[in-house]
Scaffold this motif. Sequence first.
Motif, PDB file in Angstrom:
ATOM      1  N   VAL A  96     -10.796  14.143 -13.497  1.00 38.94           N
ATOM      2  CA  VAL A  96      -9.590  13.642 -12.916  1.00 38.94           C
ATOM      3  C   VAL A  96     -10.002  12.426 -11.835  1.00 38.94           C
ATOM      4  O   VAL A  96     -10.967  12.809 -11.122  1.00 38.94           O
ATOM      5  N   LYS A  97      -9.397  11.255 -11.963  1.00 40.65           N
ATOM      6  CA  LYS A  97      -9.939  10.227 -11.105  1.00 40.65           C
ATOM      7  C   LYS A  97      -9.317  10.424  -9.504  1.00 40.65           C
ATOM      8  O   LYS A  97      -8.166  10.959  -9.484  1.00 40.65           O
ATOM      9  N   GLU A  98     -10.157  10.028  -8.566  1.00 43.16           N
ATOM     10  CA  GLU A  98      -9.780  10.442  -7.253  1.00 43.16           C
ATOM     11  C   GLU A  98      -8.974   9.078  -7.000  1.00 43.16           C
ATOM     12  O   GLU A  98      -9.180   8.118  -7.223  1.00 43.16           O
ATOM     13  N   ARG A  99      -7.265   9.543  -6.581  1.00 44.49           N
ATOM     14  CA  ARG A  99      -6.640   8.525  -6.197  1.00 44.49           C
ATOM     15  C   ARG A  99      -6.569   7.936  -4.695  1.00 44.49           C
ATOM     16  O   ARG A  99      -6.685   8.769  -3.954  1.00 44.49           O
ATOM     17  N   ILE A 100      -6.720   6.630  -4.387  1.00 40.52           N
ATOM     18  CA  ILE A 100      -6.715   6.177  -3.391  1.00 40.52           C
ATOM     19  C   ILE A 100      -5.474   5.343  -3.225  1.00 40.52           C
ATOM     20  O   ILE A 100      -5.266   4.236  -3.986  1.00 40.52           O
ATOM     21  N   PHE A 101      -4.720   5.451  -2.386  1.00 44.58           N
ATOM     22  CA  PHE A 101      -3.264   4.806  -2.146  1.00 44.58           C
ATOM     23  C   PHE A 101      -3.255   3.783  -1.160  1.00 44.58           C
ATOM     24  O   PHE A 101      -3.908   3.545  -0.461  1.00 44.58           O
ATOM     25  N   THR A 102      -2.229   2.801  -1.617  1.00 45.68           N
ATOM     26  CA  THR A 102      -1.770   1.712  -0.620  1.00 45.68           C
ATOM     27  C   THR A 102      -0.334   1.435  -0.803  1.00 45.68           C
ATOM     28  O   THR A 102       0.351   1.795  -1.610  1.00 45.68           O
ATOM     29  N   MET A 103       0.046   0.932   0.124  1.00 43.68           N
ATOM     30  CA  MET A 103       1.560   0.307   0.288  1.00 43.68           C
ATOM     31  C   MET A 103       1.564  -0.896   0.891  1.00 43.68           C
ATOM     32  O   MET A 103       0.612  -1.285   1.712  1.00 43.68           O
ATOM     33  N   PRO A 104       2.371  -1.733   0.362  1.00 48.19           N
ATOM     34  CA  PRO A 104       2.409  -3.170   0.963  1.00 48.19           C
ATOM     35  C   PRO A 104       2.898  -3.124   2.716  1.00 48.19           C
ATOM     36  O   PRO A 104       3.547  -2.423   2.993  1.00 48.19           O
ATOM     37  N   HIS A 105       2.449  -4.222   3.372  1.00 47.76           N
ATOM     38  CA  HIS A 105       2.736  -4.317   4.607  1.00 47.76           C
ATOM     39  C   HIS A 105       4.429  -4.612   4.891  1.00 47.76           C
ATOM     40  O   HIS A 105       4.738  -5.247   3.900  1.00 47.76           O
ATOM     41  N   CYS A 106       4.909  -4.183   6.118  1.00 48.43           N
ATOM     42  CA  CYS A 106       6.300  -4.409   5.919  1.00 48.43           C
ATOM     43  C   CYS A 106       6.482  -4.346   7.596  1.00 48.43           C
ATOM     44  O   CYS A 106       6.690  -3.051   8.247  1.00 48.43           O
ATOM     45  N   PHE A 157      -5.308   7.241   2.025  1.00 46.17           N
ATOM     46  CA  PHE A 157      -4.490   6.098   2.109  1.00 46.17           C
ATOM     47  C   PHE A 157      -5.099   4.933   2.834  1.00 46.17           C
ATOM     48  O   PHE A 157      -5.604   5.032   3.911  1.00 46.17           O
ATOM     49  N   VAL A 158      -4.848   3.672   2.145  1.00 42.02           N
ATOM     50  CA  VAL A 158      -5.501   2.558   2.788  1.00 42.02           C
ATOM     51  C   VAL A 158      -4.496   1.576   3.275  1.00 42.02           C
ATOM     52  O   VAL A 158      -3.660   1.416   2.437  1.00 42.02           O
ATOM     53  N   VAL A 159      -4.594   1.318   4.622  1.00 39.81           N
ATOM     54  CA  VAL A 159      -3.514   0.253   5.155  1.00 39.81           C
ATOM     55  C   VAL A 159      -4.160  -0.885   4.794  1.00 39.81           C
ATOM     56  O   VAL A 159      -5.251  -1.151   5.047  1.00 39.81           O
ATOM     57  N   PRO A 160      -3.458  -1.793   4.043  1.00 33.87           N
ATOM     58  CA  PRO A 160      -3.692  -3.179   3.861  1.00 33.87           C
ATOM     59  C   PRO A 160      -4.257  -3.976   5.123  1.00 33.87           C
ATOM     60  O   PRO A 160      -3.693  -3.805   6.072  1.00 33.87           O
ATOM     61  N   PRO A 161      -5.349  -5.075   5.088  1.00 39.88           N
ATOM     62  CA  PRO A 161      -5.698  -5.604   6.439  1.00 39.88           C
ATOM     63  C   PRO A 161      -4.295  -6.387   6.684  1.00 39.88           C
ATOM     64  O   PRO A 161      -3.483  -6.717   5.912  1.00 39.88           O
ATOM     65  N   PRO A 162      -4.326  -6.735   8.063  1.00 40.08           N
ATOM     66  CA  PRO A 162      -3.326  -7.570   8.660  1.00 40.08           C
ATOM     67  C   PRO A 162      -3.047  -8.811   7.892  1.00 40.08           C
ATOM     68  O   PRO A 162      -3.995  -9.408   7.245  1.00 40.08           O
ATOM     69  N   VAL A 187       3.369 -12.181  -0.812  1.00 37.51           N
ATOM     70  CA  VAL A 187       2.781 -11.641   0.444  1.00 37.51           C
ATOM     71  C   VAL A 187       2.185 -10.190  -0.162  1.00 37.51           C
ATOM     72  O   VAL A 187       1.437  -9.844   0.129  1.00 37.51           O
ATOM     73  N   ILE A 188       3.198  -9.562  -0.754  1.00 32.99           N
ATOM     74  CA  ILE A 188       2.992  -8.163  -1.229  1.00 32.99           C
ATOM     75  C   ILE A 188       1.836  -8.214  -2.252  1.00 32.99           C
ATOM     76  O   ILE A 188       0.778  -7.402  -2.141  1.00 32.99           O
ATOM     77  N   ILE A 189       1.819  -9.232  -3.176  1.00 32.08           N
ATOM     78  CA  ILE A 189       0.658  -9.195  -4.100  1.00 32.08           C
ATOM     79  C   ILE A 189      -0.541  -9.577  -3.200  1.00 32.08           C
ATOM     80  O   ILE A 189      -1.734  -8.753  -3.447  1.00 32.08           O
ATOM     81  N   GLY A 190      -0.544 -10.278  -2.212  1.00 30.14           N
ATOM     82  CA  GLY A 190      -1.803 -10.567  -1.450  1.00 30.14           C
ATOM     83  C   GLY A 190      -2.276  -9.530  -0.758  1.00 30.14           C
ATOM     84  O   GLY A 190      -3.463  -9.166  -0.812  1.00 30.14           O
ATOM     85  N   ASN A 191      -1.383  -8.561  -0.264  1.00 29.72           N
ATOM     86  CA  ASN A 191      -1.667  -7.340   0.195  1.00 29.72           C
ATOM     87  C   ASN A 191      -2.451  -6.357  -0.575  1.00 29.72           C
ATOM     88  O   ASN A 191      -3.553  -5.916  -0.280  1.00 29.72           O
ATOM     89  N   TYR A 192      -2.158  -6.291  -1.990  1.00 30.67           N
ATOM     90  CA  TYR A 192      -2.669  -5.392  -2.925  1.00 30.67           C
ATOM     91  C   TYR A 192      -3.988  -6.004  -3.237  1.00 30.67           C
ATOM     92  O   TYR A 192      -5.234  -5.066  -3.207  1.00 30.67           O
ATOM     93  N   LEU A 193      -4.196  -7.328  -3.255  1.00 30.93           N
ATOM     94  CA  LEU A 193      -5.324  -7.887  -3.886  1.00 30.93           C
ATOM     95  C   LEU A 193      -6.423  -7.778  -2.524  1.00 30.93           C
ATOM     96  O   LEU A 193      -7.615  -7.370  -2.898  1.00 30.93           O
ATOM     97  N   THR A 208      -4.212   3.236  -6.807  1.00 33.93           N
ATOM     98  CA  THR A 208      -2.667   3.544  -7.067  1.00 33.93           C
ATOM     99  C   THR A 208      -1.862   2.996  -5.892  1.00 33.93           C
ATOM    100  O   THR A 208      -2.309   2.948  -4.636  1.00 33.93           O
ATOM    101  N   ILE A 209      -0.939   2.313  -6.222  1.00 31.35           N
ATOM    102  CA  ILE A 209       0.018   1.478  -5.358  1.00 31.35           C
ATOM    103  C   ILE A 209       1.462   2.307  -5.336  1.00 31.35           C
ATOM    104  O   ILE A 209       2.068   2.383  -6.168  1.00 31.35           O
ATOM    105  N   VAL A 210       1.931   2.397  -4.122  1.00 32.11           N
ATOM    106  CA  VAL A 210       3.270   2.937  -4.077  1.00 32.11           C
ATOM    107  C   VAL A 210       4.025   1.989  -3.487  1.00 32.11           C
ATOM    108  O   VAL A 210       3.811   1.065  -2.592  1.00 32.11           O
ATOM    109  N   PHE A 211       5.280   1.666  -4.058  1.00 32.72           N
ATOM    110  CA  PHE A 211       6.291   0.825  -3.685  1.00 32.72           C
ATOM    111  C   PHE A 211       7.691   1.461  -3.844  1.00 32.72           C
ATOM    112  O   PHE A 211       8.044   2.229  -4.477  1.00 32.72           O
ATOM    113  N   TYR A 212       8.340   0.920  -2.756  1.00 34.36           N
ATOM    114  CA  TYR A 212       9.754   1.493  -2.825  1.00 34.36           C
ATOM    115  C   TYR A 212      10.813   0.510  -3.235  1.00 34.36           C
ATOM    116  O   TYR A 212      10.898  -0.442  -2.570  1.00 34.36           O
TER     117      TYR A 212
END
Lengths: 295, 386
Positions: free
Chosen positions: B1-11, B29-34, B57-63, B72-76
């Motif tokens: 099983v691959k280890e999941r590392i999550f992120t979420m876009p800034h808001c 969980f990784v917080v995207p850089p400012p 901006v969100i795509i920039g966050n992910y990249l 793994t990306i979480v979005f609402y």
Amino acid sequence: MKIGIPRSLFYYKHPRLWVTFFEALDQEVVLSPPTNRTLLEAAVRYGEDESCLAVKLVFGHVSYLLDKCDAIFAPAYYGLQPGRYSCPKFLGVPDISKSVFRKEVRFLRCEVDDGQFEPGMQQLARSFSRDQQKIERAIQHALDSRAEYKHKLHQEYRQQLASEKPKILVIGHSYVLHDAYANLNLLAKLKDRGMEAITIDTVPPVPHECFLRWDFAYETMGQLQEVLDKDIAGAIILSNFNCGVDAITVSFIEYEVEQHDIPCMHLIFDEHTGEAGIITRVDTFVDTVRMRRRA
Amino acid sequence: VKERIFTMPHCGNYWIPFKGAAEQLGLQFVVPPPITNETIALGSRYSPEGICLPFKVIIGNYLQTLDQGVNTIVFYTNTQAGSKTHGGGGGGMCRFRHYGHLQQLVMKKIGADVDFYVLGEGPSVIQQVKDMTGRGTWQIIRTLRVAIKKLRLIEIMEELSCRYHAVEKHRGATKKALKKGLNVLENTTNFGELKRFDPESVFAHIETAEREPLRIGVVGEFYLLVEPTSNCHIYEMLGELGAEVHKHLSLSEAILRYPPSFVLGKLMAWWVNMRIPPRSETVKIAEPYLTCSVAGHGRESVADTIRFFREGYDGVLHLLPMGCMPEVTVRPILRKISEDYNFPVLSLSFDELINEGAIRTRIETFVDVIRLRKERGEGRHELPGG
């Protein structure tokens, strides 16, 4: 009563439907002329600067109709298929007209949700006639004319498929495809260069599952499934600058077309009417298509 | 099983509760850089040209998180709430509904190997979180309770900071205090402690000058309202010019107006102890100008502009990403309201090319105009056109 119908947006989707409907109810219909220089200038003047060209053009056409009729007809298309919806900018047209033209403009509404025309038509018709039979007849007549128009389109599609010429699929909202002034006569330009231009709205829809919620997007994705397997030499996507729906759907359409290894060009239109740029691009595209066919 | 590392876009500052919740549920969980100009440029390069600024901006966050091993990306996006006739972000006709799918396509085209969890697209958010984390319902609800409470406290602090910023004696004092307060929240995981946390106390020590600030309401698109880097730090600019700002929407309000489910909506309202104006009231206020929903928060923008006028604000700012479907639609209406009520409304649209200088000039002019009007006591109509 004199009812004005702007020749824009929904008119191109259902060109017969509403005219037939009102005429069957003994109302006089005033149709604005096809888009021309004057109307385009009015559109730029009255339209919101960040709207797409099509929505600006509605206000151009409405401004033409203002003093020529008693009421202007703008249906509220919430959704033309179950569970789908149209663009929010269309729904706001009557309300925004009030703000833009700074006077009471009488609008006739007809709400269409989940593709159900009848309830809205019933309601609207009652303001013209008490004769229930006549209303029923008018509605039937109108819906028939719509079906007839669709049938004619599909027939055209089959004829075009049988043609020997290289076939170019032209994808876009019906109000972009068929407003010849706004799309700088693109269809005629393709024809002049010996191409068979198949517009996407002639393609019979295929029922399918799709997460895209807009009528146009949903329908197009289905039609692509039908048409891309045929012998298509190239695809041109037309959209208006700042069209909100296209910003999302074009990515998916392009992806779909590329999967079939068909050359694809995306043309964006705004209120500029210089043709030189478009001619260059169409010429290049046609050359590409021809070269691929020879190879 | 691959280890999941999550992120979420800034808001805005909302990464604090998200990060807290993820850690409580045992996720990496990784917080995207400012967000910087680079983020926005990066996002714009790979996004469709015509899409609205938040998406880019969100795509920039992910990249920018990819090199930290995020997979793994979480979005609402709430597709269950709202409808054609009511509007609302995810459920209505706004493009936001399709963000999840388009993000997946864009990331696929780039060739990034990431999985997506788009919360709110399925029938039940709780179930989705369960699948994602493997935790039980009870723990998820408890975590959610802490996160929502934190989120609300952040909003209250931001609101207060706007008020203090406009009257602070020493420039920068409020900003410092806010940062400190956010830090405290970041390190709290206990609901009881959060309940005792007094946002006022964070700013209690700030010396204020004796002057009456201008009051400016802000309406418009949600992301632009809450993410300061996307709006060129407009609230700070206004604060420095002596104007306090009040946003018409915050995340908890946006969620409560269109909750993911009835029960969750009720629970959240209870946790944060907050009431929002009922939808019927909004519809009624907007009615003379707008009789149908135009998706997103278009109708709210119209109604809240009128609300701000009635509450005696000095002006309204309307923020939108260029080409935003709902907000562009209501813009002519806001202009008309401004004329009818003789009430200053400035509409600013933002895209990836905007620079702070241009915005600053316009904001300064706007503030000058409303200050002059206030000093001269220029007429406020009580009735439209009257």
